[in-house]
Design a protein around this motif. Sequence first.
Motif, short mmCIF file in Angstrom:
data_model
loop_
_atom_site.label_atom_id
_atom_site.label_comp_id
_atom_site.label_asym_id
_atom_site.label_seq_id
_atom_site.Cartn_x
_atom_site.Cartn_y
_atom_site.Cartn_z
N ALA A 165 0.85 -1.19 0.00
CA ALA A 165 0.00 0.00 0.00
C ALA A 165 0.88 1.25 0.00
O ALA A 165 2.12 1.16 0.11
N TYR A 166 0.24 2.41 -0.13
CA TYR A 166 0.98 3.67 -0.16
C TYR A 166 0.38 4.59 0.90
O TYR A 166 -0.74 5.08 0.76
N TYR A 167 1.14 4.81 1.97
CA TYR A 167 0.66 5.60 3.09
C TYR A 167 1.03 7.06 2.88
O TYR A 167 2.00 7.57 3.45
N ALA A 168 0.24 7.75 2.05
CA ALA A 168 0.46 9.17 1.85
C ALA A 168 0.36 9.92 3.17
O ALA A 168 1.01 10.96 3.37
N ASP A 169 -0.44 9.39 4.07
CA ASP A 169 -0.56 9.88 5.45
C ASP A 169 -0.40 8.66 6.36
O ASP A 169 -1.15 7.69 6.21
N GLN A 179 -6.11 2.33 -1.60
CA GLN A 179 -6.68 3.24 -2.59
C GLN A 179 -5.64 4.27 -3.01
O GLN A 179 -5.51 4.60 -4.20
N ALA A 180 -4.88 4.77 -2.06
CA ALA A 180 -3.83 5.75 -2.36
C ALA A 180 -2.76 5.14 -3.26
O ALA A 180 -2.23 5.82 -4.16
N ARG A 344 9.93 1.12 0.39
CA ARG A 344 10.18 0.00 1.29
C ARG A 344 9.41 0.09 2.60
O ARG A 344 8.76 -0.87 3.03
N LEU A 345 9.48 1.23 3.28
CA LEU A 345 8.85 1.33 4.59
C LEU A 345 7.33 1.32 4.50
O LEU A 345 6.64 0.98 5.47
N HIS A 346 6.79 1.67 3.33
CA HIS A 346 5.35 1.55 3.13
C HIS A 346 4.93 0.07 3.18
O HIS A 346 3.84 -0.25 3.65
#
Length: 420
Positions: A165-169, A179-180, A344-346
Amino acid sequence: MNRSRMEPLGVPESDYGYSEAHEARRDPTALDRWLVSQITRRLGEKSPVRLTLWNEPDLTPRDGTIVVRLKSRQALLQLLFNPDLHFGDLFSTGRIEVRGDLVRLLEEAYRYTSENTHLATWLARGRRLAPDLSESKRNIHHHYDIGNEFYKLWLDREALQYTCAYYADPAMTIEQAQQAKMHHVCRKLRLKPGELVVEAGSGWGGFAIFMAKNYGAQVRSFNISREQVAYARSWAEREGLTKQVEFIEDDYRNLTGTYDVFVSIGMLEHVGAGNYRELGGLMSRALTPTGRGLVHTIGRDVPAALNAWINKRIFPGAYPPTLREMMDLFEPNGLSVLDVENIRLHYAKTLEAWLARYEENVDAVGSMFDEAFVRAWRLYLAGSIAAFTTGKLQLFQVLFARSGVNEVPWTRADVYAERP
């Protein structure tokens, strides 16, 4: 479904010609204690890990300590002989018990084995994994066709994404972060309504459906997992998208036609480095003169084979490439790399969300499979977190187009712009 597709998880005691339970009643020898002391010495004085032998008091972890209890001499010897392979089976079958933070233990284990990096690198450089069609199908079946209901217990509930996933926040839920991620990829690709997209590896269909619903794309998606394709087709039908999204049960190597966009999310790990030039040629043939594409994959900083236990029990045939190895996709095939991002950290955060949800539903997992399966997948998820937090694994997103194409963005601003 009271079975495990991962059998046999452990080696029967009878194979050794003795009873492990009987051995566990015998006192450890001086050699046993010396071997444990060598492990402890290599971990270092500051390590929170405490190893105990089978006849010693059952310690309760305190002040952040992690207690690893070896329940027999055979378990100790197997652990010393080949920890990458045997720890997983010993843990899954209960012949090693861990009390305390499992992820922290595995992070310590990765640091413990870091001195073998040069050997692993040398061995991996001699391997050119190139699974054929039948081998790829067997590998995918082993991992992905163990039941959709199992994966639905712990993946995100909106798109059923089994990729980073992609943690924009950082405060996002796993649903929001997935979703991001899908928006992030579509923005990088500058996806427009009506464009033709070919996807290599569809999972359960969530990203193909997302591209159609949110960006108006026409999508053809290839997958060799029968259960996933059936699920994806049913999902597209429920959404009324069967004329916009086509799920094809076939290997990516058999795709035909030309497309505006090629995308692969979490599939390259299954291709094998020996097949990269062939895949790159296919990507080049599949793209229109101004087409572009994106490959999202687990990777490494240096070549190394996948953890032996994960390769044997969880993900057979998988190989996370380095960026240098990935260039075999592009350099020989007239393709130009436009952008590389490492998130990576995401993935570590994604896995933390998956593991938390897995533990919330562990009773349901136990009713589907056996206890060894429950422990094995707990170890797999926890170990994957540790691999990303320690940098043993990376997550690369590589954007590309044909060499010389000038219809490319001047900056990354549009990737981060709010959608209208």
